[in-house]
Design a protein around this motif. Structure first.
Motif, PDB file in Angstrom:
ATOM      1  N   GLY A  99       5.131  -8.267  -6.767  1.00 37.72           N
ATOM      2  CA  GLY A  99       6.165  -9.263  -6.526  1.00 37.72           C
ATOM      3  C   GLY A  99       5.516 -10.593  -6.217  1.00 37.72           C
ATOM      4  O   GLY A  99       4.316 -10.667  -5.943  1.00 37.72           O
ATOM      5  N   GLN A 100       6.357 -11.637  -6.253  1.00 38.97           N
ATOM      6  CA  GLN A 100       5.831 -12.971  -6.012  1.00 38.97           C
ATOM      7  C   GLN A 100       5.430 -13.135  -4.553  1.00 38.97           C
ATOM      8  O   GLN A 100       5.850 -12.384  -3.692  1.00 38.97           O
ATOM      9  N   SER A 101       4.672 -14.175  -4.368  1.00 35.42           N
ATOM     10  CA  SER A 101       4.284 -14.494  -2.995  1.00 35.42           C
ATOM     11  C   SER A 101       5.534 -14.812  -2.170  1.00 35.42           C
ATOM     12  O   SER A 101       6.414 -15.540  -2.635  1.00 35.42           O
ATOM     13  N   GLY A 102       5.612 -14.235  -1.018  1.00 30.87           N
ATOM     14  CA  GLY A 102       6.751 -14.487  -0.137  1.00 30.87           C
ATOM     15  C   GLY A 102       7.935 -13.596  -0.418  1.00 30.87           C
ATOM     16  O   GLY A 102       8.995 -13.743   0.196  1.00 30.87           O
ATOM     17  N   SER A 103       7.778 -12.642  -1.322  1.00 28.59           N
ATOM     18  CA  SER A 103       8.912 -11.793  -1.670  1.00 28.59           C
ATOM     19  C   SER A 103       9.162 -10.708  -0.620  1.00 28.59           C
ATOM     20  O   SER A 103      10.221 -10.078  -0.624  1.00 28.59           O
ATOM     21  N   GLY A 104       8.198 -10.462   0.276  1.00 28.22           N
ATOM     22  CA  GLY A 104       8.425  -9.482   1.346  1.00 28.22           C
ATOM     23  C   GLY A 104       7.581  -8.235   1.217  1.00 28.22           C
ATOM     24  O   GLY A 104       7.834  -7.246   1.910  1.00 28.22           O
ATOM     25  N   LYS A 105       6.556  -8.276   0.375  1.00 22.47           N
ATOM     26  CA  LYS A 105       5.718  -7.081   0.159  1.00 22.47           C
ATOM     27  C   LYS A 105       4.996  -6.672   1.445  1.00 22.47           C
ATOM     28  O   LYS A 105       5.032  -5.505   1.853  1.00 22.47           O
ATOM     29  N   SER A 106       4.327  -7.656   2.059  1.00 19.28           N
ATOM     30  CA  SER A 106       3.566  -7.335   3.272  1.00 19.28           C
ATOM     31  C   SER A 106       4.499  -6.873   4.381  1.00 19.28           C
ATOM     32  O   SER A 106       4.179  -5.961   5.144  1.00 19.28           O
ATOM     33  N   THR A 107       5.651  -7.527   4.450  1.00 18.99           N
ATOM     34  CA  THR A 107       6.610  -7.148   5.472  1.00 18.99           C
ATOM     35  C   THR A 107       7.009  -5.681   5.303  1.00 18.99           C
ATOM     36  O   THR A 107       7.036  -4.914   6.279  1.00 18.99           O
ATOM     37  N   LEU A 108       7.256  -5.286   4.091  1.00 18.47           N
ATOM     38  CA  LEU A 108       7.634  -3.895   3.825  1.00 18.47           C
ATOM     39  C   LEU A 108       6.474  -2.947   4.170  1.00 18.47           C
ATOM     40  O   LEU A 108       6.675  -1.912   4.815  1.00 18.47           O
ATOM     41  N   ARG A 137      16.528 -13.516   6.644  1.00 18.01           N
ATOM     42  CA  ARG A 137      16.467 -12.127   6.196  1.00 18.01           C
ATOM     43  C   ARG A 137      15.421 -12.009   5.093  1.00 18.01           C
ATOM     44  O   ARG A 137      15.552 -12.626   4.036  1.00 18.01           O
ATOM     45  N   VAL A 138      14.380 -11.265   5.378  1.00 18.49           N
ATOM     46  CA  VAL A 138      13.257 -11.164   4.445  1.00 18.49           C
ATOM     47  C   VAL A 138      13.396  -9.919   3.573  1.00 18.49           C
ATOM     48  O   VAL A 138      13.080  -9.946   2.387  1.00 18.49           O
ATOM     49  N   LEU A 139      13.903  -8.827   4.152  1.00 14.59           N
ATOM     50  CA  LEU A 139      14.147  -7.619   3.363  1.00 14.59           C
ATOM     51  C   LEU A 139      15.628  -7.289   3.443  1.00 14.59           C
ATOM     52  O   LEU A 139      16.202  -7.244   4.525  1.00 14.59           O
ATOM     53  N   ASP A 171      -3.019  -3.660   1.512  1.00 13.79           N
ATOM     54  CA  ASP A 171      -2.298  -4.911   1.236  1.00 13.79           C
ATOM     55  C   ASP A 171      -3.239  -5.865   0.515  1.00 13.79           C
ATOM     56  O   ASP A 171      -4.111  -6.454   1.127  1.00 13.79           O
ATOM     57  N   GLU A 172      -3.068  -5.953  -0.774  1.00 16.33           N
ATOM     58  CA  GLU A 172      -3.933  -6.765  -1.622  1.00 16.33           C
ATOM     59  C   GLU A 172      -5.410  -6.486  -1.356  1.00 16.33           C
ATOM     60  O   GLU A 172      -6.164  -7.380  -0.999  1.00 16.33           O
ATOM     61  N   PRO A 173      -5.833  -5.245  -1.541  1.00 17.05           N
ATOM     62  CA  PRO A 173      -7.215  -4.891  -1.212  1.00 17.05           C
ATOM     63  C   PRO A 173      -8.225  -5.595  -2.103  1.00 17.05           C
ATOM     64  O   PRO A 173      -9.381  -5.723  -1.738  1.00 17.05           O
ATOM     65  N   THR A 226      -0.268  -5.503  -4.732  1.00  6.45           N
ATOM     66  CA  THR A 226      -1.195  -6.277  -5.566  1.00  6.45           C
ATOM     67  C   THR A 226      -0.466  -7.361  -6.348  1.00  6.45           C
ATOM     68  O   THR A 226       0.733  -7.292  -6.606  1.00  6.45           O
ATOM     69  N   HIS A 227      -1.223  -8.393  -6.693  1.00  5.19           N
ATOM     70  CA  HIS A 227      -0.702  -9.456  -7.544  1.00  5.19           C
ATOM     71  C   HIS A 227      -1.037  -9.203  -8.999  1.00  5.19           C
ATOM     72  O   HIS A 227      -0.463  -9.786  -9.901  1.00  5.19           O
ATOM     73  N   ASP A 228      -2.074  -8.335  -9.174  1.00  6.46           N
ATOM     74  CA  ASP A 228      -2.679  -8.189 -10.485  1.00  6.46           C
ATOM     75  C   ASP A 228      -1.946  -7.117 -11.300  1.00  6.46           C
ATOM     76  O   ASP A 228      -2.020  -5.932 -10.982  1.00  6.46           O
ATOM     77  N   GLU A 284      14.707  -9.002   9.550  1.00 10.53           N
ATOM     78  CA  GLU A 284      15.005 -10.420   9.737  1.00 10.53           C
ATOM     79  C   GLU A 284      13.987 -11.020  10.690  1.00 10.53           C
ATOM     80  O   GLU A 284      13.480 -10.340  11.575  1.00 10.53           O
ATOM     81  N   PHE A 285      13.682 -12.259  10.484  1.00 11.32           N
ATOM     82  CA  PHE A 285      12.818 -12.978  11.422  1.00 11.32           C
ATOM     83  C   PHE A 285      13.588 -14.115  12.032  1.00 11.32           C
ATOM     84  O   PHE A 285      14.378 -14.771  11.355  1.00 11.32           O
ATOM     85  N   LYS A 286      13.324 -14.361  13.291  1.00  7.37           N
ATOM     86  CA  LYS A 286      13.941 -15.522  13.937  1.00  7.37           C
ATOM     87  C   LYS A 286      13.047 -16.724  13.674  1.00  7.37           C
ATOM     88  O   LYS A 286      11.844 -16.686  13.906  1.00  7.37           O
TER      89      LYS A 286
HETATM   90  N1  LIG Z   1       6.724 -13.478  11.616  1.00  4.27           N
HETATM   91  C1  LIG Z   1       7.464 -14.097  10.702  1.00  4.27           C
HETATM   92  N2  LIG Z   1       8.368 -15.036  11.103  1.00  4.27           N
HETATM   93  C2  LIG Z   1       9.122 -15.670  10.224  1.00  4.27           C
HETATM   94  N3  LIG Z   1       9.065 -15.457   8.918  1.00  4.27           N
HETATM   95  C3  LIG Z   1       8.203 -14.559   8.433  1.00  4.27           C
HETATM   96  C4  LIG Z   1       7.357 -13.836   9.298  1.00  4.27           C
HETATM   97  N4  LIG Z   1       6.603 -13.007   8.556  1.00  4.27           N
HETATM   98  C5  LIG Z   1       6.958 -13.206   7.267  1.00  4.27           C
HETATM   99  N5  LIG Z   1       7.932 -14.136   7.205  1.00  4.27           N
HETATM  100  C6  LIG Z   1       8.572 -14.582   5.976  1.00  4.27           C
HETATM  101  O1  LIG Z   1       8.925 -13.463   5.253  1.00  4.27           O
HETATM  102  C7  LIG Z   1       8.759 -13.710   3.885  1.00  4.27           C
HETATM  103  C8  LIG Z   1       7.972 -12.557   3.270  1.00  4.27           C
HETATM  104  O2  LIG Z   1       6.670 -12.558   3.779  1.00  4.27           O
HETATM  105  P1  LIG Z   1       5.601 -11.520   3.321  1.00  4.27           P
HETATM  106  O3  LIG Z   1       4.370 -11.782   4.067  1.00  4.27           O
HETATM  107  O4  LIG Z   1       6.196 -10.180   3.379  1.00  4.27           O
HETATM  108  O5  LIG Z   1       5.402 -11.945   1.801  1.00  4.27           O
HETATM  109  P2  LIG Z   1       4.456 -11.297   0.718  1.00  4.27           P
HETATM  110  O6  LIG Z   1       5.319 -10.763  -0.300  1.00  4.27           O
HETATM  111  O7  LIG Z   1       3.509 -10.378   1.361  1.00  4.27           O
HETATM  112  O8  LIG Z   1       3.697 -12.579   0.194  1.00  4.27           O
HETATM  113  P3  LIG Z   1       2.184 -12.727  -0.316  1.00  4.27           P
HETATM  114  O9  LIG Z   1       2.112 -12.148  -1.640  1.00  4.27           O
HETATM  115  O10 LIG Z   1       1.948 -14.183  -0.290  1.00  4.27           O
HETATM  116  O11 LIG Z   1       1.350 -11.981   0.695  1.00  4.27           O
HETATM  117  C9  LIG Z   1       8.063 -15.034   3.741  1.00  4.27           C
HETATM  118  O12 LIG Z   1       9.018 -15.978   3.297  1.00  4.27           O
HETATM  119  C10 LIG Z   1       7.624 -15.379   5.106  1.00  4.27           C
HETATM  120  O13 LIG Z   1       7.750 -16.741   5.342  1.00  4.27           O
END
Ligand SMILES: Nc1ncnc2c1ncn2[C@@H]1O[C@H](COP(=O)(O)OP(=O)(O)OP(=O)(O)O)[C@@H](O)[C@H]1O
Ligand SMILES: [Mg+2]
Length: 664
Positions: A52-61, A33-35, A180-182, A212-214, A24-26
């Protein structure tokens, strides 16, 4: 870590295991809740694509899997060990020794060349320097960059930069490569190349996790995980894929240096980086140093000036005969033996003291009051019997005529020197009394010298006319005594009067068998002057110290700016496994370096100022540098660096790696 010795069922125990993971992010008042409740196992040797789509939480994971970030809740085990219990440095160790990160925008350090970029993780891991550059060059040439090792990132294409970052990920072994998206910033051909490299690495046993997006790139992976809105919505295997059976070779353990030499190595690298950073911002560095330069220069010059003026005043005083020690006949005041006092101070005592190496000259003395007559003028006058060095010792100067010499003393000549009072009293209309004869009591004395008027400064100031004659003459012809009352010794300026006083006292006790004399040094004026100039120096120095502090605050400000500016670099360093202490060290060293350099320039400036003052002042005034003040200034600048560098350095060390990486 348990992965070094693979057990028969190594592939059955997941390398990474995620259970019920929540992130979760504040965001202001809300928490997002991102994941959601992620369950996931990844085995050694797998090649996983996360889509996954942009913003789906891939980088966070990815960041959580790579120990750059920590889950809000749930469990993440790597090598069977739960990471939630690890502290920042243990996480850094995991990243350093097991993970290799590849980022979409490469995140190479711009100031250093490809080889050094690749070497960074090994510096933190403590790899031997020789092995380090050999391995970096080998990795680069394996990736087709053998001729680019000395190029800086700005001198490389995007695809080449990405290959440099792959080499960096492999530097310490890179058992697990997180990409991460190399290919995100690359054209399709370069992207294909990068994926091919990753597949080759996977065949060698590296576990690869790639975002990856591709879809066509994802299709080349062994396993594809699809995420949507923080949930895993698909997880399937590509059956054609040949799963890697190899184990990646352990790298770092083969070349690891001792903890101490690794520390020195890191210190040296941090030093090198600081120099690079300072060179990259020359003007800013110079302006930062200005406060320190001025502060140190003023401290050193003020102390030098103070010392110079003190020395000059003291030499003036010494020429007035103040650095003297007077030995007077008779027991000390308050001594019960005083009642049995009799005369026992002799001219031989004075001579013995005169023979001491630290004594410049000695003048015996005895005094009396007598009526003195010149023609029809009769007046009571003080008569002093003195030695040939009286003028030296007393600091009095002749206005006319001459002083006594050896012969005057030996032959007991009836020559006299008169002071200005006596001159005015007995010779009011006479331009030059030299050669005139006075009657002292009944003894005639011929005037051979006249003293300059007493300026009432540090000298004895008396109103009655005073006449001086050789002490031998006075003893034999005027009083009929074999003893002198006192003698005054002029002490070498380089000797402390206290030490001289002690030595003379000892000598006299040796000669007399007891302390039947009083001894007094006239150093008090000297001490007063020293104390006054010391106070002045202290006063001005404290002003200079204030300017040093202001300078230090300047350094702190600029360092804070520098940390902000280099947040991304800090993030990269953390991602490749820098400890918090490494980051701290680097910024501290930079601050200290700025201050030390400023200090050295300040000392140089002080010397330049001193040189000018010395040229202008000529012989009469010299700036005297004390090594103590220079050393103190140097230590002071170092201290400023440490004190004012600490806050920015700590800020840098406490940065969150993910946040730091996301800044530009
Ligand atoms: N530090 C943070 N504070 C608040 N929200 C965050 C933070 N980091 C990520 N998020 C949110 O978490 C969600 C997932 O972000 P993440 O970067 O994991 O997406 P992604 O799947 O990697 O997207 P992309 O394909 O565009 O890279 C997004 O909605 C983003 O706004
Ligand atoms: Mg992302």
């Amino acid at each position: 870590m348990s992965n070094q010795d693979p057990t028969p069922n190594a592939t059955d125990t997941p390398l990474m295991q995620v259970k019920g993971l929540i992130r979760e992010f504040k965001a202001g008042e809300q928490t997002i809740r991102v994941l959601h409740d992620i369950d996931l196992s990844i085995h050694q040797g797998e090649m996983v694509a996360i889509i996954g789509q942009s913003g789906s939480g891939k980088s966070t994971l990815m960041n959580i899997l790579g120990c750059l970030d920590q889950a809000t809740a749930g469990d993440y085990k790597i090598f069977g060990q739960s990471v939630s219990r690890l502290d920042a440095d243990e996480l850094a160790k995991l990243r350093r020794e097991h993970f290799g990160f590849i980022f979409q925008r490469y995140h190479l350090l711009g100031d250093i060349n490809a080889r050094d970029n690749v070497s960074v993780p090994a510096v933190y891991a403590g790899m031997d320097g020789q092995a380090r550059s050999e391995r970096a060059e080998k990795l680069l040439s394996d990736l087709g960059l053998g001729d680019k090792v000395n190029n800086r990132p700005s001198q490389l294409s995007g695809g080449q930069q990405q290959r440099v970052s792959i080499a960096r990920a492999l530097m310490n072994g890179g058992d697990i490569i997180l990409a991460d998206e190399p290919t995100g910033a690359l054209d399709s051909k370069s992207g294909e190349d990068v994926v091919q490299i990753l597949k080759d690495l996977n065949a060698q046993g590296h576990t690869i996790i790639m975002v990856t997006h591709d879809p066509s790139l994802a299709a080349q992976a062994e396993r594809v995980i699809e995420i949507k809105d923080g949930h895993i919505i698909a997880d399937y295997k590509n059956d054609d894929y040949q799963h890697a059976e190899a184990q990646p070779a352990a790298v770092i353990d083969k070349h690891r240096k001792s903890a101490f030499s690794s520390f020195i190595d890191r210190l040296f690298e941090a030093f090198k980086m600081s120099l690079l950073a300072m060179r990259a911002h020359k003007m800013r560095t110079l302006l930062t140093m200005l406060g320190i330069i001025i502060g140190i220069a003023s401290v050193v010059s003020v102390v030098g000036l103070g010392k110079g003026s003190q020395e000059q005043i003291l030499s003036n005083i010494s020429s007035l005969g103040t650095n003297t020690i007077t030995v007077t006949d008779g027991y000390p005041y308050g001594d019960p033996r005083r009642q049995y006092n009799d005369y026992n101070l002799t001219p031989q005592d004075a001579q013995a003291v005169a023979n001491q190496p630290y004594v410049v000259s000695v003048s015996p003395q005895l005094n009396s009051n007598m009526n003195v007559r010149y023609r029809n003028i009769q007046e009571a006058a003080s008569i002093s019997g003195v030695g040939k060095d009286y003028l030296d010792v007393s600091g009095e100067k002749l206005a006319l005529g001459q002083g006594f010499d050896e012969q005057s003393i030996l032959r007991r000549t009836q020559d006299i020197i008169i002071d200005d009072n006596a001159n005015k009293t007995f010779f009011p209309d006479n331009a030059s009394p030299i050669g005139e004869v006075l009657l002292i009591g009944s003894v005639p004395g011929r005037v051979i010298g006249v003293l300059e008027p007493n300026d009432g400064g540090f000298r004895r100031s008396v109103d009655s006319p005073t006449l001086y004659m050789p002490y031998t003459t006075m003893m034999s012809r005027l009083i009929g005594s074999a003893y002198i009352e006192s003698f005054v010794a002029l002490i070498d300026n380089n000797i402390s009067s206290a030490a001289a006083e002690a030595a003379i006292s000892e000598l006299m006790i040796g000669r007399h068998g007891t302390d039947d004399f009083r001894i007094r040094n006239s150093d008090s004026i000297r001490q007063t002057i020293e104390a006054t100039t010391a106070t002045m120096t202290l006063l001005i120095s404290s002003i200079a110290i204030i300017s040093l502090i202001v300078g230090g605050i300047g350094v702190m400000n600029i360092m804070l700016v520098s940390v902000t500016e280099r947040t991304n670099e800090i993030g990269v360093r953390m991602a490749v496994g820098a400890r918090q202490s490494d980051i701290m060290q680097q910024f501290l060293i930079e601050a200290v370096l700025v201050c030390i350099l400023g200090g050295l320039l300040g000392i140089g400036l002080a010397f330049a100022i001193g040189e000018i003052i010395n040229r202008v002042g000529g012989d009469s005034f010299q700036v005297i540098y004390s090594p103590t003040s220079i050393i103190a200034a140097f230590l002071c600048s170092t201290l400023i660096g440490v004190v004012f560098g600490f806050l920015p350095a700590r800020n840098a060390a406490k940065l969150d790696p993910v946040e730091a990486l996301s800044r530009d």
